[in-house]
Design a protein around this motif. Structure first.
Motif, mmCIF file in Angstrom:
data_model
loop_
_atom_site.group_PDB
_atom_site.id
_atom_site.type_symbol
_atom_site.label_atom_id
_atom_site.label_comp_id
_atom_site.label_asym_id
_atom_site.label_seq_id
_atom_site.Cartn_x
_atom_site.Cartn_y
_atom_site.Cartn_z
ATOM 1 N N ASP A 183 59.979 20.729 34.111
ATOM 2 C CA ASP A 183 58.338 21.022 33.774
ATOM 3 C C ASP A 183 57.445 19.707 34.294
ATOM 4 O OD1 ASP A 183 59.238 23.578 33.185
ATOM 5 O OD2 ASP A 183 59.250 22.821 31.275
ATOM 6 N N ASN A 184 58.096 18.611 34.101
ATOM 7 C CA ASN A 184 57.452 17.432 34.299
ATOM 8 C C ASN A 184 57.924 16.450 35.207
ATOM 9 O OD1 ASN A 184 54.729 16.058 33.295
ATOM 10 N ND2 ASN A 184 55.963 14.601 32.267
ATOM 11 N N TYR A 185 57.940 16.513 36.543
ATOM 12 C CA TYR A 185 58.570 15.629 37.361
ATOM 13 C C TYR A 185 57.641 14.445 37.441
ATOM 14 C CZ TYR A 185 60.522 14.122 41.781
ATOM 15 O OH TYR A 185 61.526 13.502 42.628
ATOM 16 N N GLU A 188 61.001 13.897 33.399
ATOM 17 C CA GLU A 188 61.715 14.653 32.560
ATOM 18 C C GLU A 188 63.147 14.419 33.027
ATOM 19 O OE1 GLU A 188 61.669 19.106 30.547
ATOM 20 O OE2 GLU A 188 60.617 18.702 32.265
#
Lengths: 330, 441
Positions: A183-185, A188
């Protein structure tokens, strides 16, 4: 409430709690037994594997090359490394096929689209068939994924689009991240369950803005794609690459990484010297796999390089924000 | 050729210097031009010869000569470098754009024509691009529900660094052509893009389709032999995405709205659905509380406490192994449930106990956060937003519990028929987790 009554209530409560605990335990055990996979991929210890003494590395005359279009090497029973023949495309990319229970994952699809020249689908299907026979499994699913979004790594993607029982992850950043659950490139770090085989996946941009690195806890291989290999590291975003390399080091600190594996060989066996861009013949290639000491050298480079240019290290060249076709090969 | 070899040796010597680096400004002067010149068999003049030829340089040259002979077929196959990218943007169904990134100088125009166009004014460029646009319009078809929709060239961006760069297939000089569709693409349409045999573009061609029906784009690869994307059903795609990953879509939506808010979404996810033990603990608090005020008091203590340890652990000030924290979290669930069973109302020391357990649960979240690799530049804000997401997740659990059974709390039998069985279940689950987690150590 008198003493006897309170005592009885307490006993009743304890019995009730114990009863619930036993029910949950029975359910948990039964559920686990039901989904008990035939193959296990424990992350304690290390599943060993081997690399070939040398990879097929092209020939003086590409036209007269008689090597197979795809070299297949079984690193171990459930891990295959494939290489595209350099005579077909000079990139000579490595591709990876990981197996888990009921599923296989193909990472990257080479640099040539034509199935006549580069029958990747045929080769992968054959490996899967043989694996299924050997491990008494059938109709396993194939996931077609990519390390990053450069054309030399997905040219044969189309060979799989009509394949039954196949998941095509997709060739956009958004599709890739949705598949892995990132979700958080790139910050993550996620864990992906490939049929009981635990893959630790995280974003490693710098060479390309959708690149991923994968740590396989079963084999202790750390796959670094195009962002770190024995060759010209073309970096479009230096700061991102710095963060990615340091993150790889942190992953290696936390996990017993045995080899770093990747997508290309462009360095010769002589320190600091690369093959020319576009060559279809690379005699005396060094191994594809890299060591943690080389990763340390890359980490050191992140503190040394401070401007665009080409920087020469023993096992790799850093092309910091340099057009990729410029070269120091000569 | 002799001049070229001498020039090569000169470069070798420069590269062989210890710790050698080559700055970007130096490159055009030698390396790239020499190599490109050699590959294309262009004449390269050499004005300088360095006398200090090293043995290493000579060896390297000896190694290189056979490679140079093998370069011709390699450069001929380097088409992936200038592959075509097509972006069909139908996020606004009534205003659909078709953007094409293409190496015009290697495909639909000669290198000279393209070089000339790049240095022309807009009117001349429009004139030069007219036949190209016409060729693309007849060769590239966008079918919406099976009907071909016409396209019109709207604007363009032509760039090239030099005529030689355009000619060299190893240095793609990409043009951007922006078309507009003359008809809308409805949200539930089927869309197909195909390139007929009359149009040759650098292959393969990667299609990206963005559409209103889904936050995720769709990708297809067109090759010289497979020139159609095949129909893409926007409605179906949207449904499958919704079914497969509502949570992912929600996060993508948040990320598109404000990138920082992603941390809230991640915090939320670490309660619902990933944080089952925290959910059970919060329900444990819920089933003793007889009023909203007391419940909020307990949840606030819990929140403050776990925020504290989460922060301390993330900064590395406190560190407790998961093998210790996880069984203790399970034990905290049992304790809170047993206290429920033996208390009619909330004792003062209960708040202290909840606070203590909050400290424990914060350590549990910290192990999750270490996997998130918080960005150093936004460390504090990311941490706070993640924590906020955790709180929103907890409040959601309480809201759902209230909607399910909380509204019955004035019922005389509520304690006996609802709260007590639920609390016994919570205690049983906690006991099982405790035994399981201890046995794993």
């Amino acid at each position: 409430m008198n003493k006897n009554s309170a005592g009885f209530t307490n006993i009743k409560t304890i019995v009730s709690v114990a009863f619930v605990a036993v029910c949950v335990a029975v359910f948990d055990v039964a559920f686990s037994a039901l989904k008990e996979p035939p193959l296990t991929f424990p992350i304690d210890g290390r599943a060993s594997g081997t690399f070939p003494s040398e990879w097929i590395h092209g020939s003086k005359s590409a036209m007269d090359n008689t090597d197979p279009a795809v070299q297949v090497h079984a690193y171990n029973d459930h891990t295959f490394i494939l290489r595209e023949n350099k005579a077909i495309n000079y990139e000579g990319v490595f591709m990876y096929l990981f197996f888990g229970n009921g599923v296989a994952m193909l990472i990257d699809q080479g640099s040539t689209s034509s199935p006549a020249l580069f029958p990747l689908r045929e080769v992968v299907d054959k490996i899967i068939r043989e694996w299924e026979e050997q491990h008494q499994q059938s109709d396993i699913e194939l996931i077609v994924a990519n390390s990053h979004l450069h054309g030399d790594h997905y040219a044969a993607w189309n060979q799989f689009v009509d394949r039954p029982n196949t998941i095509m992850v997709g060739l956009t950043h958004e599709e890739m991240m949705a598949f892995w659950g990132i979700d958080n490139y790139p910050q993550e770090i996620v864990t992906y369950d490939l049929g009981g085989r635990e893959l630790v996946v995280t974003g490693t941009p710098g060479h390309q803005g959708s690149e991923l690195a994968i740590y396989d806890g079963w084999t202790d291989l750390l796959y670094t794609g195009d962002m770190f290999y024995r060759g010209r590291l073309y970096l479009e975003d230096w700061d991102a690459w710095v963060a990615s390399i340091r993150k790889l080091r942190r992953i290696a600190d936390r996990n017993p990484v045995v080899h770093l594996v990747n997508n290309h060989i462009e360095m010769t066996a002589e320190p600091g010297i690369d093959y020319p861009i576009g060559t279809t013949w690379q005699p005396n290639e060094p191994p594809m796999q890299m060591t943690l000491e080389m990763l340390d050298q890359a980490v050191e480079a992140t503190y040394e390089v401070n401007s665009p240019g080409i920087y020469i290290y023993d096992d790799f060249l850093i092309y910091n924000q340099i057009p990729w076709y410029t070269t120091t090969d000569l | 050729m002799a001049c070229l070899l001498l020039r090569v040796l000169n470069i070798l010597i420069m590269k062989s210097a210890p710790g050698g680096t080559i700055g970007i400004n130096d490159l055009p002067q030698f390396a790239s031009k020499v190599i490109i010149g050699m590959r294309n068999q262009l004449t390269v003049s050499s004005n300088t010869v360095d006398n200090g030829i090293t043995r290493r340089a000579v060896c390297r040259l000896m190694l290189w000569v056979p490679f140079a002979l093998s370069l011709v077929p390699a450069t001929a196959s380097a088409h992936l470098l200038n592959m075509t990218e097509i972006h069909l943007d139908a996020t606004q169904p009534d205003n659909v754009n078709l953007d094409i990134d293409i190496d015009l100088g290697q495909s639909l125009m000669t290198a000279e024509e393209y070089w000339s166009a790049t240095s022309s004014n807009l009117t001349e460029q429009a004139e030069a691009l007219r036949p190209i646009a016409s060729e693309i319009k007849s060769g590239l078809q966008v079918k919406v529900n099976g009907i071909v929709v016409s396209i019109e060239l709207d604007s363009w961006q032509l760039t090239a660094s030099s005529l030689q760069a355009i000619k060299n297939p190893l240095s793609p000089q990409m043009a951007q052509l922006f078309f507009k569709l003359k008809s809308p693409i409805p949200a539930d349409a089927s869309v197909e893009l195909l390139i007929n045999d009359q149009l040759e573009v650098p292959w393969p061609a990667l299609l990206r389709l963005d559409h209103a029906a889904s936050l995720l784009p769709t990708s297809r690869l067109l090759t010289e032999k497979e020139r159609s994307s095949r129909p893409i059903f926007l409605g179906e795609k949207a449904e499958s995405i919704e079914g497969e990953g509502f949570s992912t879509n929600a996060v993508l939506a948040v990320q598109a709205l404000a990138p920082g808010l992603t941390w809230i979404a991640l915090g939320f996810q670490h309660i619902i659905p990933r944080g089952l033990d925290h959910i059970v603990f919060v329900l444990g608090l819920f089933f003793l509380s007889t009023g909203v005020r007391q419940l909020i008091l307990q949840v606030s203590c819990f929140t403050l406490a776990h925020s504290l340890t989460l922060g301390l652990a993330t900064f590395g000030i406190v560190s407790v192994p998961a093998s210790i924290v996880e069984p203790l979290i399970a034990a905290s669930i049992v304790c809170i449930a047993l206290d429920n069973l033996h208390s009619e109302k909330i004792a003062r020391w209960r708040l202290a106990m909840v606070t203590l357990f909050g400290l424990l649960h914060g350590l549990g979240f910290a192990s999750v956060l270490s996997d998130l690799d918080l960005p150093p530049q936004d460390f504090l804000s990311s941490l706070l937003l993640f924590n906020l997401g955790v709180e929103v997740g907890q409040l959601t659990v309480l809201a759902i519990a209230f909607l399910a059974v909380g509204w019955m709390h004035r019922w005389a039998q509520y304690a006996e028929r609802v709260a007590r069985p639920a609390t016994i279940t919570i205690a049983g689950i906690g006991a099982y987790w405790f035994i399981k987690r201890v046995s794993v150590i």
